[in-house]
Design a protein around this motif. Structure first.
Motif, PDB file in Angstrom:
ATOM      1  N   ASP A  18       2.593  12.238  -2.596  1.00  0.00           N
ATOM      2  CA  ASP A  18       1.473  11.869  -3.474  1.00  0.00           C
ATOM      3  C   ASP A  18       1.501  10.378  -3.789  1.00  0.00           C
ATOM      4  OD1 ASP A  18      -0.854  12.508  -4.834  1.00  0.00           O
ATOM      5  OD2 ASP A  18       0.182  13.049  -6.683  1.00  0.00           O
ATOM      6  N   ILE A  19       1.975   9.579  -2.845  1.00  0.00           N
ATOM      7  CA  ILE A  19       2.188   8.153  -3.091  1.00  0.00           C
ATOM      8  C   ILE A  19       0.901   7.422  -3.452  1.00  0.00           C
ATOM      9  CG2 ILE A  19       1.973   7.539  -0.646  1.00  0.00           C
ATOM     10  CD1 ILE A  19       4.246   5.910  -3.338  1.00  0.00           C
ATOM     11  N   GLN A  20      -0.224   7.810  -2.880  1.00  0.00           N
ATOM     12  CA  GLN A  20      -1.486   7.125  -3.181  1.00  0.00           C
ATOM     13  C   GLN A  20      -1.853   7.262  -4.656  1.00  0.00           C
ATOM     14  OE1 GLN A  20      -3.781   9.062   0.004  1.00  0.00           O
ATOM     15  NE2 GLN A  20      -4.253   7.025   0.807  1.00  0.00           N
ATOM     16  N   THR A  21      -1.646   8.436  -5.213  1.00  0.00           N
ATOM     17  CA  THR A  21      -1.951   8.648  -6.631  1.00  0.00           C
ATOM     18  C   THR A  21      -0.997   7.862  -7.514  1.00  0.00           C
ATOM     19  OG1 THR A  21      -2.771  10.875  -6.169  1.00  0.00           O
ATOM     20  CG2 THR A  21      -2.189  10.375  -8.455  1.00  0.00           C
ATOM     21  N   TYR A  22       0.300   7.957  -7.228  1.00  0.00           N
ATOM     22  CA  TYR A  22       1.296   7.223  -8.014  1.00  0.00           C
ATOM     23  C   TYR A  22       1.005   5.723  -7.980  1.00  0.00           C
ATOM     24  CZ  TYR A  22       4.461  11.180  -8.840  1.00  0.00           C
ATOM     25  OH  TYR A  22       5.024  12.355  -9.274  1.00  0.00           O
ATOM     26  N   PHE A  23       0.672   5.222  -6.812  1.00  0.00           N
ATOM     27  CA  PHE A  23       0.438   3.790  -6.671  1.00  0.00           C
ATOM     28  C   PHE A  23      -0.818   3.359  -7.427  1.00  0.00           C
ATOM     29  CE2 PHE A  23      -0.608  -0.220  -4.584  1.00  0.00           C
ATOM     30  CZ  PHE A  23       0.640  -0.809  -4.462  1.00  0.00           C
ATOM     31  N   LYS A  24      -1.858   4.142  -7.324  1.00  0.00           N
ATOM     32  CA  LYS A  24      -3.122   3.807  -7.978  1.00  0.00           C
ATOM     33  C   LYS A  24      -3.000   3.824  -9.497  1.00  0.00           C
ATOM     34  CE  LYS A  24      -8.012   5.155  -8.131  1.00  0.00           C
ATOM     35  NZ  LYS A  24      -9.038   6.110  -7.614  1.00  0.00           N
ATOM     36  N   LYS A  50       5.726  -0.966  -1.552  1.00  0.00           N
ATOM     37  CA  LYS A  50       4.933  -2.013  -0.912  1.00  0.00           C
ATOM     38  C   LYS A  50       3.768  -1.372  -0.184  1.00  0.00           C
ATOM     39  CE  LYS A  50       5.300  -6.135   1.999  1.00  0.00           C
ATOM     40  NZ  LYS A  50       6.243  -7.023   2.734  1.00  0.00           N
ATOM     41  N   SER A  51       2.576  -1.703  -0.626  1.00  0.00           N
ATOM     42  CA  SER A  51       1.355  -1.203   0.008  1.00  0.00           C
ATOM     43  C   SER A  51       0.844  -2.286   0.952  1.00  0.00           C
ATOM     44  CB  SER A  51       0.301  -0.881  -1.044  1.00  0.00           C
ATOM     45  OG  SER A  51      -0.936  -0.581  -0.435  1.00  0.00           O
ATOM     46  N   PHE A  52       0.803  -1.970   2.236  1.00  0.00           N
ATOM     47  CA  PHE A  52       0.352  -2.945   3.220  1.00  0.00           C
ATOM     48  C   PHE A  52      -1.173  -2.933   3.332  1.00  0.00           C
ATOM     49  CE2 PHE A  52       4.725  -2.175   4.404  1.00  0.00           C
ATOM     50  CZ  PHE A  52       5.176  -3.430   4.782  1.00  0.00           C
ATOM     51  N   LYS A  53      -1.723  -4.121   3.482  1.00  0.00           N
ATOM     52  CA  LYS A  53      -3.166  -4.245   3.643  1.00  0.00           C
ATOM     53  C   LYS A  53      -3.620  -3.463   4.872  1.00  0.00           C
ATOM     54  CE  LYS A  53      -6.800  -7.697   4.405  1.00  0.00           C
ATOM     55  NZ  LYS A  53      -7.077  -9.144   4.634  1.00  0.00           N
ATOM     56  N   TYR A  91       8.925   5.764   4.299  1.00  0.00           N
ATOM     57  CA  TYR A  91       7.676   5.083   4.663  1.00  0.00           C
ATOM     58  C   TYR A  91       6.605   6.162   4.801  1.00  0.00           C
ATOM     59  CZ  TYR A  91       7.727   6.501   9.622  1.00  0.00           C
ATOM     60  OH  TYR A  91       7.708   7.225  10.799  1.00  0.00           O
ATOM     61  N   VAL A  92       5.366   5.782   4.543  1.00  0.00           N
ATOM     62  CA  VAL A  92       4.242   6.719   4.610  1.00  0.00           C
ATOM     63  C   VAL A  92       3.077   6.039   5.321  1.00  0.00           C
ATOM     64  CG1 VAL A  92       2.854   8.375   3.304  1.00  0.00           C
ATOM     65  CG2 VAL A  92       4.943   7.443   2.284  1.00  0.00           C
TER      66      VAL A  92
END
Length: 246
Positions: A18-24, A50-53, A91-92
């Motif tokens: 659920d990394i997208q939710t945690y990051f957002k 680290k969220s890559f572009k 990594y995701v």
């Protein structure tokens, strides 16, 4: 979605999935430029994500079919170089229309005290000479392990003081190569530090002792590489109308 988790951090699987939710939802951004880094607490552990572009279309194709993504390289390189970098967790990668879109690299946060930038900029920094000599030792160990960091710059070298010793870690490691370095390659690796001559001399004198090479020759080569790098970057800045700092 594709992900890989370090076996030492299997408890982080819900977080990774659920990394997208945690990051957002997290607002502890510590760096934001092309990529964004955030510190997130999970399972009583502080991690850096680290969220890559999202790459442009051509690179999305390249990273899907021909090369590993920067997130995957960061993870795999971190496993490979072990103690030289903070512990990798996972990594995701997320795909859209069959091509790589978002990607994340997750590592355990290293609670450093400062980066090498601070002693390089501050002439009065406490124990400066000892830190620079310890940095030379760290770089020697890095090179002896056949590790060449292509972005060996001040912000990517973290330092923590433990007792009378200094612990170093490198980050931003997706641009690395592994080979036996020549003397020229070893000394050229110091160029991106943007160090003052007197500081670089301290570092290289210690490094030369460790590799059993002529001190004067090493200092001359390292200063030459440093001066050429500064001239190249400053020339590009002048072309863009940016004020330069020697």
């Amino acid at each position: 979605m594709i992900y890989k988790i370090n076996t030492l951090f299997e408890a982080f699987e819900p977080f990774v999935k659920d990394i997208q939710t945690y990051f957002k939802q997290n607002h502890q951004t510590i760096h934001k430029a092309r990529n964004e880094l955030k510190v997130i607490d999970f399972n009583h552990t502080r991690v850096v994500v680290k969220s890559f572009k999202i790459p442009h279309f051509i690179n999305r194709v390249v990273y899907t079919f021909f090369k590993h993504s920067k997130a995957r390289k960061s993870y795999e390189y971190a496993l490979k170089i072990g103690e030289f970098t903070p512990n990798p967790i996972a990594y995701v990668e997320f795909f859209s229309l069959g091509l790589l879109a978002q990607s994340y690299f997750i590592a355990q946060k290293f609670d450093y005290d400062f980066t090498i930038r601070e002693p390089l900029l501050d002439n009065e920094f406490k124990d400066k000479e000892a830190i620079l000599q310890a940095f030379a030792q760290f770089t020697y160990e890095l090179h002896e392990a056949n590790i060449f960091h292509h972005d060996y710059s001040p912000g990517n070298i973290l330092i923590k003081k433990e007792g009378e010793n200094y612990i170093f870690k490198i980050v931003d490691i997706n641009r690395m190569q592994f080979f036996s370095l020549t003397l020229e390659q070893r000394l050229k690796n110091f160029a991106k530090l943007w160090a003052k001559d007197k500081d670089l001399i301290i570092i290289v004198q210690e490094y030369a002792t460790l590799i059993h090479k002529d001190e004067k020759e090493c200092v001359k080569m390292a200063l030459d590489f440093s001066h050429k790098h500064k001239a190249k970057i400053n020339f590009k800045k002048r072309l863009k109308g940016i004020e330069v700092v020697d």
